[in-house]
Design a protein around this motif. Structure first.
Motif, PDB file in Angstrom:
ATOM      1  N   ASN A  68      99.946  50.537  55.545  1.00 62.73           N
ATOM      2  CA  ASN A  68      99.542  49.171  55.754  1.00 62.73           C
ATOM      3  C   ASN A  68      99.775  48.022  54.545  1.00 62.73           C
ATOM      4  N   LYS A 128     103.385  47.310  54.362  1.00 64.65           N
ATOM      5  CA  LYS A 128     103.995  46.611  55.361  1.00 64.65           C
ATOM      6  C   LYS A 128     103.526  45.002  55.162  1.00 64.65           C
ATOM      7  N   TYR A 138      97.053  45.930  60.702  1.00 70.39           N
ATOM      8  CA  TYR A 138      97.044  46.397  59.102  1.00 70.39           C
ATOM      9  C   TYR A 138      95.578  46.589  58.495  1.00 70.39           C
TER      10      TYR A 138
END
Length: 155
Positions: A9, A12, A127
């Motif tokens: 996460n 990302k 996230y």
């Protein structure tokens, strides 16, 4: 690194922040172009305005890069990387009049606003990165204020 956000996460978020960093850097370059090349009866005022905006963007660029580093990843830091990541386009203007620069900068700020707005909830909800969500919310507010200022100059 254990900051309560899974590594995938964080990656990302860092990838999205890298795109933002590229857009901010390209916008900074557009703004310096306006600062250096503006001409006309309103030269002095717009020269100062664009310089102030470029200085604010320089600070924003540093903050975005540091946020990427805070998440544990390297920030892109080359013109090649920025050009690969940006969604902004170089614009060849018809003149060096302030209104031409203002329209171009206005469009770029609006593009970044849409990018930021689309990531606020994604960072927090998908996230679990409330810090980055909060961080880009403050950037959104800065860009919105600049859009207001630039839009007001065109009326």
């Amino acid at each position: 690194m254990n900051i309560g956000i899974a590594e995938n996460n964080r990656k990302k978020v860092a990838d999205e922040l890298s795109k933002l960093l590229a857009n901010e850097y390209v916008l900074f370059t557009k703004t310096k172009n306006a600062h250096w090349n503006v001409e006309g009866l309103d030269f002095y005022d717009k020269h100062q305005l664009f310089d102030n905006q470029a200085n604010q963007l320089a600070s924003t660029i540093d903050s975005v890069a540091e946020r990427i580093r805070t998440l544990g990843f390297a920030a892109p830091a080359s013109l090649k990387a920025f050009l690969e990541l940006t969604t902004l386009q170089e614009t060849v203007l018809d003149s060096n009049k302030s209104t031409e620069f203002i329209k171009d900068l206005l469009s770029a700020h609006e593009t970044i606003i849409l990018q930021l707005r689309s990531n606020i909830n994604l960072f927090a909800d998908s996230y679990g990165d409330f810090g980055s969500s909060d961080f880009i919310t403050s950037l959104l507010q800065e860009h919105e204020k600049t859009v207001w200022i630039l839009s007001s100059l065109l009326k």
